[in-house]
Write a protein that holds these residues in place. Structure first.
Motif, PDB file in Angstrom:
ATOM      1  N   LEU A 131       0.656  -1.385   0.055  1.00  0.00           N
ATOM      2  CA  LEU A 131       0.033   0.009  -0.013  1.00  0.00           C
ATOM      3  C   LEU A 131       1.078   1.340  -0.111  1.00  0.00           C
ATOM      4  O   LEU A 131       0.626   2.029  -0.816  1.00  0.00           O
ATOM      5  CB  LEU A 131      -0.977   0.132   1.199  1.00  0.00           C
ATOM      6  CG  LEU A 131      -2.189  -0.906   1.208  1.00  0.00           C
ATOM      7  CD1 LEU A 131      -2.800  -1.104   2.456  1.00  0.00           C
ATOM      8  CD2 LEU A 131      -3.062  -0.316   0.145  1.00  0.00           C
ATOM      9  N   MET A 132       1.732   1.410   0.844  1.00  0.00           N
ATOM     10  CA  MET A 132       2.780   2.478   0.791  1.00  0.00           C
ATOM     11  C   MET A 132       3.431   2.557  -0.397  1.00  0.00           C
ATOM     12  O   MET A 132       3.700   3.784  -0.770  1.00  0.00           O
ATOM     13  CB  MET A 132       3.811   2.346   2.061  1.00  0.00           C
ATOM     14  CG  MET A 132       3.020   2.149   3.565  1.00  0.00           C
ATOM     15  SD  MET A 132       4.171   2.449   4.713  1.00  0.00           S
ATOM     16  CE  MET A 132       4.915   0.684   4.924  1.00  0.00           C
ATOM     17  N   PHE A 186      -1.432   8.177   4.285  1.00  0.00           N
ATOM     18  CA  PHE A 186      -0.910   7.478   5.833  1.00  0.00           C
ATOM     19  C   PHE A 186      -1.684   6.280   5.909  1.00  0.00           C
ATOM     20  O   PHE A 186      -2.749   6.227   5.450  1.00  0.00           O
ATOM     21  CB  PHE A 186      -1.066   8.236   6.817  1.00  0.00           C
ATOM     22  CG  PHE A 186      -0.170   9.722   6.998  1.00  0.00           C
ATOM     23  CD1 PHE A 186       1.187   9.481   6.904  1.00  0.00           C
ATOM     24  CD2 PHE A 186      -0.642  10.983   6.761  1.00  0.00           C
ATOM     25  CE1 PHE A 186       2.095  10.293   7.015  1.00  0.00           C
ATOM     26  CE2 PHE A 186       0.287  11.874   6.860  1.00  0.00           C
ATOM     27  CZ  PHE A 186       1.767  11.676   6.864  1.00  0.00           C
ATOM     28  N   PHE A 187      -1.037   5.358   6.723  1.00  0.00           N
ATOM     29  CA  PHE A 187      -1.930   4.244   6.951  1.00  0.00           C
ATOM     30  C   PHE A 187      -2.034   3.687   8.055  1.00  0.00           C
ATOM     31  O   PHE A 187      -0.934   3.717   8.945  1.00  0.00           O
ATOM     32  CB  PHE A 187      -1.574   2.798   6.038  1.00  0.00           C
ATOM     33  CG  PHE A 187      -1.473   3.013   4.798  1.00  0.00           C
ATOM     34  CD1 PHE A 187      -2.628   2.706   4.055  1.00  0.00           C
ATOM     35  CD2 PHE A 187      -0.635   3.803   3.752  1.00  0.00           C
ATOM     36  CE1 PHE A 187      -3.079   3.036   2.378  1.00  0.00           C
ATOM     37  CE2 PHE A 187      -0.940   3.812   2.529  1.00  0.00           C
ATOM     38  CZ  PHE A 187      -1.932   3.370   1.758  1.00  0.00           C
ATOM     39  N   PHE A 188      -3.022   3.085   8.897  1.00  0.00           N
ATOM     40  CA  PHE A 188      -3.366   2.560  10.135  1.00  0.00           C
ATOM     41  C   PHE A 188      -4.122   1.361  10.157  1.00  0.00           C
ATOM     42  O   PHE A 188      -4.849   1.202   9.327  1.00  0.00           O
ATOM     43  CB  PHE A 188      -4.108   3.678  10.992  1.00  0.00           C
ATOM     44  CG  PHE A 188      -3.713   5.042  10.776  1.00  0.00           C
ATOM     45  CD1 PHE A 188      -2.871   5.685  11.723  1.00  0.00           C
ATOM     46  CD2 PHE A 188      -4.017   5.953   9.684  1.00  0.00           C
ATOM     47  CE1 PHE A 188      -2.500   7.086  11.748  1.00  0.00           C
ATOM     48  CE2 PHE A 188      -3.599   7.324   9.620  1.00  0.00           C
ATOM     49  CZ  PHE A 188      -2.820   7.709  10.564  1.00  0.00           C
ATOM     50  N   ILE A 189      -3.739   0.571  11.221  1.00  0.00           N
ATOM     51  CA  ILE A 189      -4.211  -0.745  11.331  1.00  0.00           C
ATOM     52  C   ILE A 189      -4.846  -1.013  12.563  1.00  0.00           C
ATOM     53  O   ILE A 189      -4.093  -0.597  13.666  1.00  0.00           O
ATOM     54  CB  ILE A 189      -3.738  -1.774  10.463  1.00  0.00           C
ATOM     55  CG1 ILE A 189      -4.307  -3.370  10.515  1.00  0.00           C
ATOM     56  CG2 ILE A 189      -2.188  -2.072  11.721  1.00  0.00           C
ATOM     57  CD1 ILE A 189      -3.413  -4.378   9.818  1.00  0.00           C
ATOM     58  N   ARG A 216      -5.512  10.209   3.024  1.00  0.00           N
ATOM     59  CA  ARG A 216      -4.797  11.193   2.161  1.00  0.00           C
ATOM     60  C   ARG A 216      -3.767  12.149   2.898  1.00  0.00           C
ATOM     61  O   ARG A 216      -4.654  12.568   3.983  1.00  0.00           O
ATOM     62  CB  ARG A 216      -5.382  11.872   0.996  1.00  0.00           C
ATOM     63  CG  ARG A 216      -4.679  12.321   0.028  1.00  0.00           C
ATOM     64  CD  ARG A 216      -5.626  13.167  -1.179  1.00  0.00           C
ATOM     65  NE  ARG A 216      -6.275  12.375  -1.854  1.00  0.00           N
ATOM     66  CZ  ARG A 216      -5.877  11.598  -2.695  1.00  0.00           C
ATOM     67  NH1 ARG A 216      -4.788  11.354  -3.180  1.00  0.00           N
ATOM     68  NH2 ARG A 216      -7.042  10.467  -3.185  1.00  0.00           N
ATOM     69  N   LYS A 217      -2.723  12.257   2.723  1.00  0.00           N
ATOM     70  CA  LYS A 217      -1.755  13.079   3.743  1.00  0.00           C
ATOM     71  C   LYS A 217      -2.191  14.741   3.627  1.00  0.00           C
ATOM     72  O   LYS A 217      -2.162  15.240   4.737  1.00  0.00           O
ATOM     73  CB  LYS A 217      -0.430  12.961   3.209  1.00  0.00           C
ATOM     74  CG  LYS A 217       0.310  11.564   3.398  1.00  0.00           C
ATOM     75  CD  LYS A 217       1.710  11.603   2.847  1.00  0.00           C
ATOM     76  CE  LYS A 217       2.172  10.153   3.266  1.00  0.00           C
ATOM     77  NZ  LYS A 217       3.846  10.173   2.513  1.00  0.00           N
ATOM     78  N   PRO A 277     -12.528  -4.696  16.412  1.00  0.00           N
ATOM     79  CA  PRO A 277     -13.172  -3.328  16.791  1.00  0.00           C
ATOM     80  C   PRO A 277     -13.547  -2.434  15.672  1.00  0.00           C
ATOM     81  O   PRO A 277     -13.111  -2.694  14.526  1.00  0.00           O
ATOM     82  CB  PRO A 277     -11.710  -2.840  17.294  1.00  0.00           C
ATOM     83  CG  PRO A 277     -10.654  -3.613  16.654  1.00  0.00           C
ATOM     84  CD  PRO A 277     -11.179  -4.901  16.166  1.00  0.00           C
ATOM     85  N   GLY A 278     -14.212  -1.348  16.038  1.00  0.00           N
ATOM     86  CA  GLY A 278     -14.266  -0.346  14.917  1.00  0.00           C
ATOM     87  C   GLY A 278     -13.225   0.511  14.932  1.00  0.00           C
ATOM     88  O   GLY A 278     -12.157   0.793  15.691  1.00  0.00           O
ATOM     89  N   LEU A 279     -13.157   1.306  13.833  1.00  0.00           N
ATOM     90  CA  LEU A 279     -12.136   2.223  13.451  1.00  0.00           C
ATOM     91  C   LEU A 279     -12.655   3.527  12.980  1.00  0.00           C
ATOM     92  O   LEU A 279     -13.434   3.726  12.011  1.00  0.00           O
ATOM     93  CB  LEU A 279     -11.111   1.672  12.234  1.00  0.00           C
ATOM     94  CG  LEU A 279      -9.843   2.404  12.403  1.00  0.00           C
ATOM     95  CD1 LEU A 279      -8.985   2.423  13.458  1.00  0.00           C
ATOM     96  CD2 LEU A 279      -8.976   1.856  11.294  1.00  0.00           C
ATOM     97  N   LEU A 280     -12.598   4.716  13.869  1.00  0.00           N
ATOM     98  CA  LEU A 280     -12.977   5.668  13.684  1.00  0.00           C
ATOM     99  C   LEU A 280     -12.313   6.645  13.013  1.00  0.00           C
ATOM    100  O   LEU A 280     -11.179   7.029  13.476  1.00  0.00           O
ATOM    101  CB  LEU A 280     -13.901   6.569  15.055  1.00  0.00           C
ATOM    102  CG  LEU A 280     -14.478   7.789  14.950  1.00  0.00           C
ATOM    103  CD1 LEU A 280     -15.571   7.715  14.115  1.00  0.00           C
ATOM    104  CD2 LEU A 280     -14.561   8.441  16.373  1.00  0.00           C
ATOM    105  N   VAL A 281     -12.603   7.199  11.773  1.00  0.00           N
ATOM    106  CA  VAL A 281     -11.643   8.332  11.238  1.00  0.00           C
ATOM    107  C   VAL A 281     -12.550   9.605  11.142  1.00  0.00           C
ATOM    108  O   VAL A 281     -13.653   9.611  10.791  1.00  0.00           O
ATOM    109  CB  VAL A 281     -11.283   7.676   9.908  1.00  0.00           C
ATOM    110  CG1 VAL A 281     -10.395   8.896   9.033  1.00  0.00           C
ATOM    111  CG2 VAL A 281     -10.570   6.372   9.842  1.00  0.00           C
ATOM    112  N   THR A 282     -11.920  10.544  11.739  1.00  0.00           N
ATOM    113  CA  THR A 282     -12.723  11.829  11.655  1.00  0.00           C
ATOM    114  C   THR A 282     -11.881  13.084  10.925  1.00  0.00           C
ATOM    115  O   THR A 282     -11.106  13.743  11.421  1.00  0.00           O
ATOM    116  CB  THR A 282     -12.719  12.514  13.315  1.00  0.00           C
ATOM    117  OG1 THR A 282     -13.596  11.204  13.876  1.00  0.00           O
ATOM    118  CG2 THR A 282     -13.620  13.784  13.377  1.00  0.00           C
ATOM    119  N   PRO A 283     -12.179  13.006   9.582  1.00  0.00           N
ATOM    120  CA  PRO A 283     -11.646  13.955   8.971  1.00  0.00           C
ATOM    121  C   PRO A 283     -12.144  15.665   9.045  1.00  0.00           C
ATOM    122  O   PRO A 283     -13.263  15.529   9.629  1.00  0.00           O
ATOM    123  CB  PRO A 283     -11.785  13.738   7.378  1.00  0.00           C
ATOM    124  CG  PRO A 283     -12.863  12.889   7.451  1.00  0.00           C
ATOM    125  CD  PRO A 283     -13.056  12.400   8.604  1.00  0.00           C
TER     126      PRO A 283
END
Length: 274
Positions: A58-59, A66-69, A83-84, A105-111
């Protein structure tokens, strides 16, 4: 309305390594990454990631993200790329495991765009049509609905620009094969009704099914639920574009696509600025 950002979510079946050989992928990784990179979404969530070996691919293919897991005892993770240039805060939400550490678990992304926060909760809820699976799934989705109140309180009473989406596994319930069974169609209908009662909406999709297997055929398992004041770009009159095995015209082509990529289709949406 102007576009705020785009989102792609995709359950890639058993994505990554096998259980025994952590560095050996179950299927070629690069073609799957190429499918995602070709869409180039602002936010991408890959569901059912089995190991972190996909991260380097991916990178390399999406250097502007940016990536998170997620992490934990569960076998499958949710991996998110952002996106950066898009300011965002990421939080793992263990409460959506329903007290079962083997669940995701859930993954919360807040742009944040122009001072407005858009909390997006990615989920992979409990599968199986047995009463236990159905009950846990119902609990997890109900908790996702209630999370809007948590966000509203955190925002000082302001209605949040909240979205939750992913593999919601709306496959119904088999109650010992009796007349008390609940179909997948009814579970989806109840999901839409529950959303409406909470001033939310079950977004329309460009295809009627998001999952396909040679054994079971098509099913509608992946969904997007959003606050009803939010607007989205239209795709053939639908809020969400579904692509993948759906684009193949016959069984042989679908079977080949599923074997190479996944038994789930990709969901793509563009959120408009509030």
């Amino acid at each position: 309305m102007a576009k705020a950002f785009s989102v792609l979510t995709w359950n890639v079946e058993h994505f990554g390594a096998t259980d025994k050989k952590k560095k050996t992928p179950k299927k070629p990784i690069q073609p799957i990454i190429d499918e995602i990179a070709a869409v180039n979404p602002d936010i991408v969530a890959i569901i059912e990631v089995r190991s972190s070996i996909v991260a380097q691919y991916l990178m390399n293919s999406m250097p502007n993200h940016f990536f998170f897991i997620t992490e934990g005892e569960q076998m499958q993770e949710i991996l998110v790329g952002i996106r950066k240039t898009l300011p965002a805060f990421v939080t793992q939400k263990n409460e959506f495991q329903a007290g079962q550490t083997s669940l995701r678990p859930g993954l919360l992304v807040t742009p944040t765009i122009d001072g407005e926060a858009y909390p997006i909760l990615f989920l992979h809820v409990k599968s199986m049509p047995d009463p236990r699976g159905f009950g846990v799934r119902n609990y997890m989705i109900d908790k996702a609905f209630d999370f809007r109140n948590v966000l509203k309180k955190a925002a000082g009473g302001k209605t949040p620009n909240y979205i939750f989406l992913g593999d919601l596994n709306t496959m119904g319930m088999e109650y010992f094969g009796s007349d008390k069974d609940i179909s997948g169609e009814r579970e989806i209908k109840e999901l839409a009704a529950a959303a409406k009662r909470r001033n939310m909406q079950l977004l329309t999709k460009s295809e009627g099914a998001t999952y396909w297997s040679e054994r079971y055929g098509p099913s509608d398992l992946d969904h997007v639920v959003a606050m009803d004041h939010l607007k989205f770009k239209s795709f053939r009159g639908a809020d969400v574009k579904v692509s993948g095995w759906n684009d193949k015209s016959n069984k042989a082509q679908r079977k080949a696509w599923v074997k190479k990529f996944s038994d789930h289709a990709m969901l793509y949406l563009e959120v408009q600025k509030v």
